[in-house]
Design an enzyme around this catalytic site. Sequence first.
Site, mmCIF file in Angstrom:
data_model
loop_
_atom_site.group_PDB
_atom_site.id
_atom_site.type_symbol
_atom_site.label_atom_id
_atom_site.label_comp_id
_atom_site.label_asym_id
_atom_site.label_seq_id
_atom_site.Cartn_x
_atom_site.Cartn_y
_atom_site.Cartn_z
ATOM 1 N N SER A 1 0.791 -1.118 -0.017
ATOM 2 C CA SER A 1 0.002 -0.045 -0.022
ATOM 3 C C SER A 1 0.834 1.194 0.031
ATOM 4 O O SER A 1 0.064 2.281 -0.235
ATOM 5 C CB SER A 1 -0.976 0.098 1.262
ATOM 6 O OG SER A 1 -2.112 -0.873 0.955
ATOM 7 N N SER B 1 -5.585 3.472 4.862
ATOM 8 C CA SER B 1 -5.091 2.763 3.701
ATOM 9 C C SER B 1 -6.405 2.208 3.186
ATOM 10 O O SER B 1 -6.770 1.031 3.014
ATOM 11 C CB SER B 1 -4.335 1.565 4.173
ATOM 12 O OG SER B 1 -3.306 1.077 2.811
ATOM 13 N N LYS C 1 0.273 3.984 -2.679
ATOM 14 C CA LYS C 1 -1.061 5.021 -2.657
ATOM 15 C C LYS C 1 -0.285 6.197 -2.360
ATOM 16 O O LYS C 1 -0.895 7.293 -2.895
ATOM 17 C CB LYS C 1 -1.682 4.733 -1.038
ATOM 18 C CG LYS C 1 -2.599 3.493 -1.368
ATOM 19 C CD LYS C 1 -3.472 3.550 -0.113
ATOM 20 C CE LYS C 1 -4.534 2.274 -0.203
ATOM 21 N NZ LYS C 1 -3.826 1.090 -0.166
#
Length: 501
Positions: free
Chosen positions: A149, A332, A152
Amino acid sequence: MSTSLPGGANDRTTPMTDAASSAPATPPAHRRGGIGSVLGRHRTAWLVTASVAAFTLLGGSAVALGAATTPAGAPAAVTPVYSPTPTPTPTPPPRPVSTIEQAASPLRTCSVGSLLSDGRFGTLQAQVLRADGQVMFERDADTASQTASSLKVLTAAAALNVLGPDFRASTRVVAGAEAGTIVLVGGGDLTLTRLPSGQEPVYTGAAHLDDLAAKTKTAWQAQFPGTPITRIVLDSSYFGGKTWGDTWPPTERGTGWLSHITALQVDADRADPRVFLSPRGDDPIGRAGAAFAQYFNDVPFEQGTAPAGAAELASVSSQPLETLIPQFLIPSDNSLAEMVARHVAIKLGVGNTIDALAAAIPRSLDVYGIDTSGLRVADGSGMSRNNAVAPSYFTALFVKIHAREGALGIVRDGLPVAGESGTLNYSNRFFGDNAVARGHVRAKSGSISSAYTLTGIIDAADGSTLIFAIFATGRVGAEARTAIDTLATAFYRCGGNLSNR
């Protein structure tokens, strides 16, 4: 404790040289008394003198005329001997000497070497920079690897460049082609909520479906008085292609981490709009249709597309991008990151599918002046195992994020903080001896089955600022998080004294 001397570029001073050219000196004119007197007295002497003078000028040799050719008592005619004036050898200017005293680079002696062999890392990659970009520590930092993640952060930076902080996604209602028909047109706002106005969903400040329905009824009655709404068409064509990534585990829907990505849905298809990790369904468009139809006596609904040029009846919009970015970075949120990434691709005109992100995200990041040729992007959330970014790319980008270049300060302010917010405030992060770094690590975490990452900014114990990225990939498990936190805490303790050993 081991020591190391930081490397640095050596200044080199190149001596200055001057090019000197030498041309033959032009001889002065002959004196009139010499040859002139010979012309007047003796023709033979004149011929000899002229021949010798010509030979002297043409051949470059000096010849003196003998006195035997001159009558007694007459002055001798002499041809002078000429030599070129020598050109003096130039003296080069003195070598420049700096008047600035050069400070010696300090030895950095704080080593984290004992932590690097921790088997929980699997394959470890890492880099630490000072805030000015100087490398302090690195291990295989230039190899592109799975990001989880942490990707991102790239999605957020790309969106701020292409869409701008004020961008909002809208959901509209237009008149259908048939009498009594309205079309609910999804504009890629997954935060739209089915909770009644006055109740806040996971996405604080989201647009409400009941507000859209009320506006629709008012506009409908004004344009089509006396005609009831008898049918709803659901248009989700703004996003195209597959709704689920190739390597996304289907279990992520059941655990509440990710929904099918469609342009029309409510609450990112959560079963409970108020719970972040609420299970997601298999038909987000249908869930949105059912929620909207209840405001129109549960009339039938079906999927379709809006007629070209249809008159708009009503619309509502999401929060601006500057609000959406913290909403997907801190907890997240995979679905919200995918939504934003898809808007980036559409704005660039490269497509409206997940496959378009491979070109859209790197192109959107070019503006930051960091080489994007090594990036491999498969989605906007980092859920895919096919994403690949080098730790050194993250640190280069975080130098700019920390400096708030452009609109990147929004990313900095939207990151989780260890022990205080989001995914870094879970009980399994920065606990025990690592709790000393709580409040001092501002970073994006990443966790998939084959990669655990942490990338961001450390306000170190000595007051210095460190930019860092840590990757643990390959044969790894959830315990890699603790190994990563331990290494990040060691960076925090070392601060500006961090050694590369």
